[in-house]
Enzyme design. Structure first.
Site, PDB file in Angstrom:
ATOM      1  N   LYS A  20      27.984   4.117  -3.694  1.00 41.73           N
ATOM      2  CA  LYS A  20      28.518   5.419  -2.756  1.00 41.73           C
ATOM      3  C   LYS A  20      29.764   4.989  -2.459  1.00 41.73           C
ATOM      4  O   LYS A  20      30.253   3.896  -2.467  1.00 41.73           O
ATOM      5  CB  LYS A  20      27.471   5.829  -2.097  1.00 41.73           C
ATOM      6  N   TYR A  60      21.563  15.282  -6.689  1.00 43.88           N
ATOM      7  CA  TYR A  60      20.375  15.404  -5.583  1.00 43.88           C
ATOM      8  C   TYR A  60      19.772  16.564  -5.439  1.00 43.88           C
ATOM      9  O   TYR A  60      19.277  16.725  -4.452  1.00 43.88           O
ATOM     10  CB  TYR A  60      21.326  14.959  -4.376  1.00 43.88           C
ATOM     11  N   ASN A 123      24.254   4.377   3.310  1.00 42.86           N
ATOM     12  CA  ASN A 123      23.512   3.158   2.669  1.00 42.86           C
ATOM     13  C   ASN A 123      23.657   2.658   1.498  1.00 42.86           C
ATOM     14  O   ASN A 123      23.058   1.920   0.736  1.00 42.86           O
ATOM     15  CB  ASN A 123      21.827   3.590   2.942  1.00 42.86           C
ATOM     16  N   HIS A 126      22.697   3.957  -4.697  1.00 41.49           N
ATOM     17  CA  HIS A 126      21.724   4.820  -5.147  1.00 41.49           C
ATOM     18  C   HIS A 126      20.986   4.113  -6.152  1.00 41.49           C
ATOM     19  O   HIS A 126      21.815   3.366  -7.063  1.00 41.49           O
ATOM     20  CB  HIS A 126      22.417   6.086  -5.755  1.00 41.49           C
ATOM     21  N   GLU A 137      19.146  11.184 -14.523  1.00 42.40           N
ATOM     22  CA  GLU A 137      20.378  10.730 -13.868  1.00 42.40           C
ATOM     23  C   GLU A 137      21.176   9.976 -14.975  1.00 42.40           C
ATOM     24  O   GLU A 137      22.508  10.168 -14.809  1.00 42.40           O
ATOM     25  CB  GLU A 137      20.014   9.723 -12.765  1.00 42.40           C
TER      26      GLU A 137
HETATM   27  N1  UDP Z   1      19.480  10.478   3.366  1.00 45.69           N
HETATM   28  C1  UDP Z   1      20.205  10.624   4.694  1.00 45.69           C
HETATM   29  N2  UDP Z   1      19.088  11.243   5.685  1.00 45.69           N
HETATM   30  C2  UDP Z   1      17.874  11.077   5.563  1.00 45.69           C
HETATM   31  C3  UDP Z   1      17.303  10.641   4.463  1.00 45.69           C
HETATM   32  C4  UDP Z   1      18.163  10.253   3.168  1.00 45.69           C
HETATM   33  O1  UDP Z   1      21.136  10.955   4.771  1.00 45.69           O
HETATM   34  O2  UDP Z   1      17.048  10.977   6.579  1.00 45.69           O
HETATM   35  C5  UDP Z   1      20.476  10.014   2.334  1.00 45.69           C
HETATM   36  C6  UDP Z   1      20.402   8.677   2.131  1.00 45.69           C
HETATM   37  O3  UDP Z   1      21.997   8.401   1.868  1.00 45.69           O
HETATM   38  C7  UDP Z   1      19.534   8.469   0.863  1.00 45.69           C
HETATM   39  C8  UDP Z   1      19.711   9.866   0.128  1.00 45.69           C
HETATM   40  O4  UDP Z   1      20.023  10.874   1.311  1.00 45.69           O
HETATM   41  O5  UDP Z   1      20.129   7.270   0.015  1.00 45.69           O
HETATM   42  C9  UDP Z   1      18.767  10.227  -0.807  1.00 45.69           C
HETATM   43  O6  UDP Z   1      17.446  10.121  -0.183  1.00 45.69           O
HETATM   44  P1  UDP Z   1      16.078   9.490  -0.926  1.00 45.69           P
HETATM   45  O7  UDP Z   1      15.087  10.129  -0.027  1.00 45.69           O
HETATM   46  O8  UDP Z   1      16.175   9.755  -2.321  1.00 45.69           O
HETATM   47  O9  UDP Z   1      16.664   7.952  -0.852  1.00 45.69           O
HETATM   48  P2  UDP Z   1      16.961   6.955  -1.749  1.00 45.69           P
HETATM   49  O10 UDP Z   1      16.184   7.143  -3.042  1.00 45.69           O
HETATM   50  O11 UDP Z   1      18.422   6.879  -1.918  1.00 45.69           O
HETATM   51  O12 UDP Z   1      16.458   5.557  -1.205  1.00 45.69           O
HETATM   52 MG    MG Z   2      16.243   9.124  -4.019  1.00 47.27          MG
END
Ligand code: UDP
Ligand code: MG
Length: 162
Positions: A20, A60, A123, A126, A137
């Site tokens: 990201k 997303y 974080n 992705h 994706e």
């Molecule tokens: N995210 C966030 N706040 C939250 C949960 C998720 O900003 O409380 C963001 C975070 O960057 C995350 C992304 O949304 O990587 C996608 O969420 P997901 O639950 O799919 O997590 P991932 O698959 O990336 O671990």
């Molecule tokens: Mg995810």
């Protein structure tokens, strides 16, 4: 031997991994590539792109009801994203292990987020969370001709199969 080859071919998967804008800006591209490469996975596509907000919303779409959705899409479209497809046995599930838990406070040390990130909203990476999302994706970010099929010289050493 033939059975081993068939089993190996059946287990081959592809997953979508993206660094990201925070990971790109922090100079973590090579560190993240190294972790997948050194594990033994094979890079089959890359591009660097600034996605539009509409594109980020498509990526997303599963999270559109979540309160952080708008901010997340703003952030993903705020700068360059380093998009990749990685191939290997079990790469979808194991790629998620390499990445670590969504919240870096809960990611184990040794994982990408555990070692390199601090808060959930930044974080850095992705990774597709299952076979269906991986397919969707990869299809969203890449044209079929942008995926390169090749045999790596390392494969027979990584898998013990010729
Ligand atoms: N995210 C966030 N706040 C939250 C949960 C998720 O900003 O409380 C963001 C975070 O960057 C995350 C992304 O949304 O990587 C996608 O969420 P997901 O639950 O799919 O997590 P991932 O698959 O990336 O671990
Ligand atoms: Mg995810």
């Amino acid at each position: 031997m033939l059975q081993e080859q068939e089993a190996h071919a059946a287990e081959m998967e592809r997953t979508f991994i993206a660094i990201k804008p925070d990971g790109v800006q922090r100079g973590l591209i090579s560190e993240i590539i190294s972790r997948f490469e050194q594990k033994g996975f094979k890079l089959v596509a890359i591009k660097i792109v600034v996605p539009s907000k509409d594109f980020a919303k498509k990526h997303y779409h599963d999270l559109k009801e979540r309160p952080f959705f708008n901010g997340l899409c703003d952030f993903l479209s705020s700068g360059p994203v380093f998009a990749m497809v990685w191939e290997g046995e079990g790469v979808i599930k194991y790629g998620r292990k390499l990445i670590g838990a969504t919240d870096p406070q809960k990611s184990e040390p040794g994982t990408i987020r555990g070692d390199l990130a601090v808060v959930v909203g930044r974080n850095i990476i992705h990774g597709s969370d299952g076979p269906e999302t991986a397919k969707d994706e990869i299809g969203l970010w890449f044209k079929p001709e942008e995926l390169v099929s090749y045999t790596s010289n390392a494969e027979k050493w990584v898998y013990g199969v010729n």
